[in-house]
Motif scaffolding. Structure first.
Motif, mmCIF file in Angstrom:
data_model
loop_
_atom_site.group_PDB
_atom_site.id
_atom_site.type_symbol
_atom_site.label_atom_id
_atom_site.label_comp_id
_atom_site.label_asym_id
_atom_site.label_seq_id
_atom_site.Cartn_x
_atom_site.Cartn_y
_atom_site.Cartn_z
ATOM 1 N N ILE A 242 36.135 6.764 4.072
ATOM 2 C CA ILE A 242 35.241 5.747 4.627
ATOM 3 C C ILE A 242 35.944 4.383 4.723
ATOM 4 C CG2 ILE A 242 33.094 4.475 4.189
ATOM 5 C CD1 ILE A 242 32.104 7.180 2.862
ATOM 6 N N ALA A 243 36.650 4.015 3.666
ATOM 7 C CA ALA A 243 37.276 2.687 3.638
ATOM 8 C C ALA A 243 38.418 2.574 4.642
ATOM 9 C CB ALA A 243 37.776 2.382 2.231
ATOM 10 N N LEU A 244 39.202 3.666 4.791
ATOM 11 C CA LEU A 244 40.389 3.588 5.661
ATOM 12 C C LEU A 244 40.138 4.175 7.052
ATOM 13 C CD1 LEU A 244 43.083 4.840 3.073
ATOM 14 C CD2 LEU A 244 42.355 2.492 3.492
ATOM 15 N N ARG A 245 39.014 4.881 7.198
ATOM 16 C CA ARG A 245 38.687 5.606 8.446
ATOM 17 C C ARG A 245 39.829 6.562 8.816
ATOM 18 N NH1 ARG A 245 36.560 0.536 10.293
ATOM 19 N NH2 ARG A 245 34.354 0.463 9.793
ATOM 20 N N VAL A 246 40.082 7.475 7.889
ATOM 21 C CA VAL A 246 41.150 8.469 8.106
ATOM 22 C C VAL A 246 40.586 9.853 7.790
ATOM 23 C CG1 VAL A 246 42.992 6.835 7.539
ATOM 24 C CG2 VAL A 246 42.002 8.250 5.707
ATOM 25 N N PRO A 247 41.227 10.937 8.303
ATOM 26 C CA PRO A 247 40.729 12.291 7.980
ATOM 27 C C PRO A 247 40.851 12.572 6.481
ATOM 28 C CG PRO A 247 42.358 12.349 9.757
ATOM 29 C CD PRO A 247 42.383 10.967 9.206
ATOM 30 N N GLN A 248 40.063 13.541 6.044
ATOM 31 C CA GLN A 248 40.003 13.865 4.614
ATOM 32 C C GLN A 248 41.371 14.241 4.042
ATOM 33 O OE1 GLN A 248 39.038 17.455 3.184
ATOM 34 N NE2 GLN A 248 38.959 16.565 1.145
ATOM 35 N N MET A 249 42.146 15.042 4.799
ATOM 36 C CA MET A 249 43.472 15.461 4.336
ATOM 37 C C MET A 249 44.387 14.255 4.098
ATOM 38 S SD MET A 249 44.399 18.734 4.079
ATOM 39 C CE MET A 249 45.962 19.091 4.851
ATOM 40 N N ALA A 250 44.312 13.302 5.041
ATOM 41 C CA ALA A 250 45.164 12.116 4.932
ATOM 42 C C ALA A 250 44.733 11.273 3.731
ATOM 43 C CB ALA A 250 45.078 11.295 6.212
ATOM 44 N N ALA A 251 43.407 11.190 3.504
ATOM 45 C CA ALA A 251 42.894 10.411 2.370
ATOM 46 C C ALA A 251 43.322 11.048 1.050
ATOM 47 C CB ALA A 251 41.369 10.324 2.456
ATOM 48 N N GLU A 252 43.256 12.383 0.985
ATOM 49 C CA GLU A 252 43.650 13.104 -0.233
ATOM 50 C C GLU A 252 45.139 12.855 -0.527
ATOM 51 O OE1 GLU A 252 41.692 14.998 -2.296
ATOM 52 O OE2 GLU A 252 43.374 15.659 -3.536
ATOM 53 N N LEU A 253 45.943 12.933 0.532
ATOM 54 C CA LEU A 253 47.386 12.719 0.387
ATOM 55 C C LEU A 253 47.673 11.284 -0.059
ATOM 56 C CD1 LEU A 253 49.469 14.923 1.007
ATOM 57 C CD2 LEU A 253 50.068 13.632 3.070
ATOM 58 N N ALA A 254 46.965 10.336 0.573
ATOM 59 C CA ALA A 254 47.175 8.920 0.232
ATOM 60 C C ALA A 254 46.813 8.677 -1.233
ATOM 61 C CB ALA A 254 46.310 8.043 1.140
ATOM 62 N N LYS A 255 45.729 9.300 -1.679
ATOM 63 C CA LYS A 255 45.301 9.139 -3.077
ATOM 64 C C LYS A 255 46.398 9.636 -4.022
ATOM 65 C CE LYS A 255 42.346 12.124 -4.981
ATOM 66 N NZ LYS A 255 41.112 12.831 -5.340
ATOM 67 N N ARG A 256 46.917 10.829 -3.722
ATOM 68 C CA ARG A 256 47.908 11.433 -4.626
ATOM 69 C C ARG A 256 49.264 10.724 -4.558
ATOM 70 N NH1 ARG A 256 47.026 17.691 -5.512
ATOM 71 N NH2 ARG A 256 44.786 17.834 -5.180
ATOM 72 N N GLN A 257 49.673 10.306 -3.326
ATOM 73 C CA GLN A 257 51.018 9.721 -3.179
ATOM 74 C C GLN A 257 51.056 8.241 -3.521
ATOM 75 O OE1 GLN A 257 52.293 10.659 0.810
ATOM 76 N NE2 GLN A 257 53.604 12.308 0.041
ATOM 77 N N TYR A 258 50.005 7.506 -3.139
ATOM 78 C CA TYR A 258 50.072 6.048 -3.253
ATOM 79 C C TYR A 258 48.996 5.463 -4.174
ATOM 80 C CZ TYR A 258 52.539 7.103 1.085
ATOM 81 O OH TYR A 258 53.387 7.647 2.009
ATOM 82 N N GLY A 259 48.126 6.312 -4.690
ATOM 83 C CA GLY A 259 46.979 5.812 -5.453
ATOM 84 C C GLY A 259 47.362 5.194 -6.789
ATOM 85 N N ASN A 260 46.518 4.293 -7.264
ATOM 86 C CA ASN A 260 46.667 3.697 -8.587
ATOM 87 C C ASN A 260 45.290 3.171 -9.002
ATOM 88 O OD1 ASN A 260 47.603 2.046 -10.857
ATOM 89 N ND2 ASN A 260 49.619 2.449 -9.977
ATOM 90 N N ALA A 261 44.974 3.257 -10.272
ATOM 91 C CA ALA A 261 43.662 2.780 -10.725
ATOM 92 C C ALA A 261 43.690 1.283 -11.019
ATOM 93 C CB ALA A 261 43.225 3.557 -11.964
ATOM 94 N N ILE A 262 44.903 0.700 -11.096
ATOM 95 C CA ILE A 262 45.032 -0.726 -11.391
ATOM 96 C C ILE A 262 45.767 -1.391 -10.215
ATOM 97 C CG2 ILE A 262 45.939 -2.430 -13.060
ATOM 98 C CD1 ILE A 262 44.255 -0.669 -14.698
ATOM 99 N N PRO A 263 45.040 -2.097 -9.338
ATOM 100 C CA PRO A 263 45.676 -2.681 -8.145
ATOM 101 C C PRO A 263 46.858 -3.590 -8.469
ATOM 102 C CG PRO A 263 43.295 -2.767 -7.961
ATOM 103 C CD PRO A 263 43.584 -2.276 -9.334
#
Ligand SMILES: Nc1ncnc2c1ncn2[C@@H]1O[C@H](COP(=O)(O)OP(=O)(O)OP(=O)(O)O)[C@@H](O)[C@H]1O
Ligand SMILES: [Mg+2]
Length: 412
Positions: A242-263
């Motif tokens: 929702i925030a990035l307006r990207v497909p679910q697969m891309a969001a999942e990948l972004a979470k795993r590759q670039y995600g962090n809980a502390i900005p």
């Protein structure tokens, strides 16, 4: 004689994991693992019998192939927001106080604790003894052999929706496997990653899965509260969609590759390119923005955990803090955010003390599966201890019941 083998199946919202192991020289040696992406499961519950059966059968088959064994029966985990729990006390009189308390008396006390107000569309899946009281003497761990005229047992009772239980069992049966016992997922995860000292000093296990977050609170060596929250890693991914307006697969990948809980752990100028909807098919996103979206959801989840812990006990008695497991706990920085929101020490729980083909199982996503396996091993050890002369093939029925009971009574 060949070493006995054990199997466990963790039926999760995102993956079904089957593990086969043997115990050699007191050590759990992994013989094979079969992991299949889940289908027919939502929030840890079966919503399509056919699809769920196929997933389970495929995971079982892979584990059987990898281990070179046939899986006849397995320890199975159960979860989902239909789970609820309460504490209940059972009380029985000892017929002849001149004789020591027997296993039968303990069984009667537990049966009496089991008599709780449960609607007929729900069933009791665990009656876990927390401690016993013998003639007013509290905090008795194992009353068998003691003398007394009254035995009380304080228990933690877990109930589940009957239809959810039966749907799950039907899928396992359809997949050609018998279930040895059904174990609540957070209790299994705790078995894999929490040590005795932490359980004694007070600890909360938080397993962040795909569709649910499972909680188990331990105090003075025993479970005092369990709960299943209907929020998991899939919600984190959906937030990114929702925030990035990207497909679910891309969001999942972004979470795993670039995600962090502390900005603030992420360079504010770093940009990443991800697949997107629209004509360009790609977009550039600030990595810190991904972290901000994930931080908001993680914070909210830990606030829900804090509220749940408060429902069970007073939070300030959890000296050993929080242990995080489940795939969701792989989000970098998550333990620091847990410490901040819950004001407790936090660590990631990785299954350990495994040998053989165990590399992938040291990941926190496999805590439930490994805990189920440990439960199966312990159940058998207790069965053999209770009845050393029985050949292994006849360790069924009643003996299994006794072992399941003893498993929760005896300290680990
Ligand atoms: N590096 C990572 N960062 C953030 N999340 C991750 C990472 N790796 C995996 N996950 C998330 O972990 C979740 C899966 O966890 P897990 O395998 O424990 O779930 P499950 O057992 O199948 O589900 P449940 O227990 O809810 O029924 C997925 O939502 C996935 O996106
Ligand atoms: Mg899980």
């Amino acid at each position: 004689m060949a070493n006995p083998t054990f199997a466990a199946i963790d039926i999760g919202t995102t993956k079904v994991a089957t593990i086969v192991a043997e115990v050699a020289a007191g050590e759990i040696r992994i013989l094979g693992t079969g992991v299949t992406p889940s289908a027919g499961l939502t929030k840890g519950m079966v919503d399509n019998i056919h699809a769920a059966t196929e997933t389970i059968a495929s995971s079982v088959e892979r584990a059987a192939m990898a281990s070179g064994t046939t899986i006849m029966s397995a320890q199975v985990g159960i979860g989902g927001p239909h789970i609820s729990s309460m504490n209940s006390r059972g009380i029985v009189a000892i017929a002849d106080p001149r004789h020591p308390i027997t296993q039968g008396d303990v069984q009667r006390a537990l049966e009496s604790a089991r008599i709780v107000n449960v609607p007929n569309n729900r069933e009791v899946i665990h009656v876990v003894p927390r401690y016993f009281v013998v003639d007013g003497q509290a905090d008795v761990i194992d009353p068998v052999g003691m003398f007394g005229s009254r035995l009380d047992v304080e228990t933690h009772v877990v109930t589940a929706s009957s239809s959810a239980v039966h749907n799950l069992l039907q899928c396992i049966r359809n997949a050609g496997v018998d279930h040895d016992s059904l174990i609540l997922q957070p209790l299994a995860s705790a078995e894999a990653v929490i040590d005795r000292e932490e359980m004694d000093q007070g600890v909360v296990l938080v397993d962040i899965g795909g569709g649910t977050t499972d909680i188990a609170v331990y105090l003075q060596g025993a479970v005092v509260h369990t709960a299943v929250l209907p929020v998991g890693g899939q919600h984190f991914t959906r937030d990114l969609v929702i925030a990035l307006r990207v497909p679910q697969m891309a969001a999942e990948l972004a979470k795993r590759q670039y995600g962090n809980a502390i900005p603030s752990f992420v360079d504010e100028h770093e940009e990443v390119e991800i697949d997107a909807f629209g004509s360009a098919g790609k977009k550039t996103v600030q990595r810190r923005y991904i972290a901000e979206v994930l931080q908001a959801r993680t914070e909210e989840l830990f606030e829900m955990v804090a509220a749940e812990v408060r429902r069970g006990i007073q939070q300030d008695v959890l000296s050993a803090g929080v242990v995080l497991t489940g795939g969701g706990s792989s989000l970098p920085g998550i333990e620091y955010l847990a410490e901040e929101v819950l004001s407790l020490p936090a660590r990631i729980g990785r299954p350990h003390h495994l040998s053989g083909l165990s590399d992938m199982l040291h990941d926190p996503a496999y805590a439930t599966a490994v805990g189920l396996l440990r439960g199966a091993v312990r159940e058998r050890e207790i069965m053999l201890r209770s009845s050393p002369l029985l050949p292994s093939a006849s360790l069924g029925g009643l003996m299994r019941k006794v072992a399941q009971l003893m498993r929760v009574i005896l300290p680990q």
